[in-house]
Enzyme design. Structure first.
Site, short mmCIF file in Angstrom:
data_model
loop_
_atom_site.label_atom_id
_atom_site.label_comp_id
_atom_site.label_asym_id
_atom_site.label_seq_id
_atom_site.Cartn_x
_atom_site.Cartn_y
_atom_site.Cartn_z
N CYS A 82 2.43 0.66 -9.00
CA CYS A 82 3.14 1.40 -7.94
C CYS A 82 4.13 1.13 -8.58
O CYS A 82 5.32 1.85 -8.39
CB CYS A 82 3.09 0.13 -7.21
SG CYS A 82 4.05 -1.19 -7.49
N GLY B 109 0.94 -1.10 -0.42
CA GLY B 109 -0.27 -0.43 -0.07
C GLY B 109 0.90 1.15 -0.23
O GLY B 109 1.71 1.75 0.14
N ARG C 235 2.40 5.75 3.62
CA ARG C 235 1.78 6.89 4.43
C ARG C 235 0.82 5.64 5.90
O ARG C 235 1.24 5.76 6.67
CB ARG C 235 0.86 7.49 4.72
CG ARG C 235 -0.03 8.48 5.60
CD ARG C 235 -0.35 9.59 5.30
NE ARG C 235 -1.10 10.11 6.41
CZ ARG C 235 -1.27 11.31 6.31
NH1 ARG C 235 -2.19 11.70 4.82
NH2 ARG C 235 -2.36 12.17 6.84
N VAL C 236 0.55 4.92 4.85
CA VAL C 236 -0.51 4.04 5.64
C VAL C 236 0.51 2.67 6.36
O VAL C 236 0.54 2.64 7.09
CB VAL C 236 -1.25 3.19 4.78
CG1 VAL C 236 -2.17 2.38 5.96
CG2 VAL C 236 -2.58 4.41 4.47
N GLY C 237 1.56 2.75 5.75
CA GLY C 237 2.72 1.74 5.75
C GLY C 237 3.26 1.79 7.25
O GLY C 237 3.63 0.48 7.30
N GLU D 174 5.14 -3.27 1.13
CA GLU D 174 5.53 -2.44 -0.98
C GLU D 174 4.91 -1.79 -0.20
O GLU D 174 3.99 -1.65 -0.76
CB GLU D 174 4.96 -4.44 -1.22
CG GLU D 174 6.05 -5.86 -1.15
CD GLU D 174 7.61 -5.28 -1.08
OE1 GLU D 174 7.46 -4.73 -2.08
OE2 GLU D 174 8.34 -5.98 -1.13
#
Length: 492
Positions: A267, A211, A214-216, A233
């Site tokens: 990505c 993802g 930021r969410v990682g 990733e």
């Protein structure tokens, strides 16, 4: 849902509170079932792992039309793109694992010093236990199943969290995939950020997340509560340097295909081009020619161009069309979630389109005077997931390779490295940590346990290490520890 809201909800993992979470864990029974199955040893034998991989293979073969139709429903993916990027690549991973599993599982013998020459020393590849795979929406099948192949091959139990944004594929994963896997060893969790937040409050033995950076960071913070190992990733802005010494049409064909594949929602897609103004003037008509050749004079009518995933991403992308000047494309249609293949010029480094991963069919071009200026531009930004360089001069391509850092690198082509199962794929720094694909996925989901087995006999050999100590024994033991025999020896 705005990204800020998504992040805010996931941040509640760290704060320990979730709206609507009363303290009753809705996933407790599921996780207990999986942990009991793992502790029973069910997933460890090679025969079980092979049977589950074969089930995964049957899932792809027996539901091929359903999967292609679902990908068309969620993203309007052309059959060609869906087949090669989602199904075929997954099948290749399964085949590789099935053909090599027993070899991968074997204990790995290690070199020993003279003190341990009569012992058995090896590395055992052990499964972590109950693992969690969180997948995104842009390649909702590939980015869920490829990690799953490695998790199964390594002998883990797995919780799958498909993206709620690719609604059709989420339903297929929840309703069809379980028919092919052992119900006590695999589970699917549905829902959005709130469900993911509650899920992450549980203890897992390994987490694999694909993802945004930021969410990682938030997922990593949640994992830190239990010191859970994790693979991230992530994405980023992937540079693409185009040298003056190039064939403009050849470069345009390759860049356009990789940029507009899956409507740019990839990505590892090239996120911006760096080139001289002279090369830009040659590249623009070549890019226009490539777009027309690929998608016709009216790309909106082409069956080979995907659509944006939802309204929120569409409006975000349409806002980026105001950056710089539109040289190619620029059209949009909210009813169809259509953004035309677009090239922007006169873009500034400070423009919004250069501050975030675009994740859409928009390609900015920025001007640099030399390869050295391009390298300097790349190096002052976060390390990207992928980096590309185009030139007829191999020295130029190698100079970019040698003087930059990225998760993966492509010289004179786009992300074809994704098709090579013998090569690791992963990010570095801001673009992620850890690697997978092929055996690397097996390794990611395996703990390498160092083992030494000694004989209960031959106690005389150990006397030199016991007190009372003496300088002579110390010198002798140090000599034995520092030296090795040139041949293997074991009494076990």
């Amino acid at each position: 849902m705005p990204l800020s809201e998504l992040s805010s909800m996931l941040e509640s993992v760290i704060l320990g509170s979730v709206k609507g979470f009363s303290g009753v864990n809705p996933y407790a029974d599921t996780l207990k079932r999986l942990r009991d199955a793992f502790n029973s040893g069910r997933t460890r034998p090679a025969e079980f792992r092979i049977s589950q991989l074969q089930g995964l293979s049957r899932f792809l073969k027996e539901n091929r039309k359903l999967l292609l139709d679902t990908l068309a429903q969620d993203l309007n993916k052309p059959t060609f793109e869906a087949d090669i990027s989602e199904i075929v690549l997954c099948e290749a991973e399964i085949k590789l694992a099935l053909n090599n599993l027993r070899t991968w599982m074997k204990d790995e013998q290690v070199e020993k010093n003279l003190v341990t020459q009569l012992d058995s020393a090896f590395i055992r590849k052990e499964p972590y236990g109950v693992t969690l795979i969180i997948a995104p929406w842009n390649y909702p099948l590939n980015l869920l199943l490829v990690p799953l192949v490695g998790a199964i091959a390594a002998g883990n139990c797995v919780v799958l969290k498909p993206s709620e944004m690719s609604k059709g594929m989420e339903k297929v994963i929840a309703e069809v995939l379980p028919q092919y896997l052992h119900k006590n060893c695999f589970a699917t969790v549905l829902g959005g950020p709130q469900e993911a937040t509650i899920l992450l409050k549980n203890k897992f033995d390994y987490i694999f997340f694909t993802g945004s950076p930021r969410v990682g960071q938030i997922v990593m913070s949640a994992a830190s509560k239990y010191l859970t190992p994790i693979t991230l990733e992530l994405g980023g802005k992937n540079p693409c340097y185009v040298d003056d010494n190039c064939d403009p049409q050849s470069v345009a064909n390759r860049v356009a295909w990789f940029r507009f594949f899956n409507a740019g929602q990839t990505c590892v897609a090239p996120d911006y081009v760096l080139c001289s103004r002279e090369t830009q003037e040659k590249l623009l008509p070549a890019l226009q020619s490539a777009v027309t050749q690929f998608y016709g004079k009216e790309p909106q009518n082409s069956p080979d161009l995907a659509r944006i995933i939802n309204d929120r991403h569409f409006h975000r992308l349409r806002g980026l069309l105001d950056n710089g000047r539109v040289a190619i494309g620029g059209q949009s249609d909210v009813q169809e979630l259509y953004i035309a293949p677009t090239v922007l010029v006169d873009v500034k480094e400070t423009d919004p389109v250069m501050q975030e991963e675009i994740f859409g069919p928009i390609l900015p071009i920025l001007n640099v005077e030399s390869v050295d200026e391009a390298i300097a531009f790349i190096r002052k930004r976060e390390k990207p997931l992928a980096l590309y360089a185009f030139s007829k001069d191999s020295k130029v391509v190698n100079k970019v390779l040698d003087q930059t850092s990225s998760g993966n690198f492509g010289g004179n082509d786009g992300f074809m490295f994704m098709t090579i199962t013998s090569m690791p794929f992963g990010g570095v720094g801001h673009s992620g940590m850890g690697e997978y694909h092929g055996k690397f996925t097996f390794d990611t989901f395996s703990y390498r346990r160092g083992c030494l087995l000694r004989s209960p006999r031959l106690e005389m050999i150990n006397k030199m290490r016991y007190p009372p100590y003496s300088p002579g024994r110390q010198r002798l033991l140090v000599w034995f520890l520092e030296h090795k025999l040139g041949f293997p020896c074991s009494i076990l």
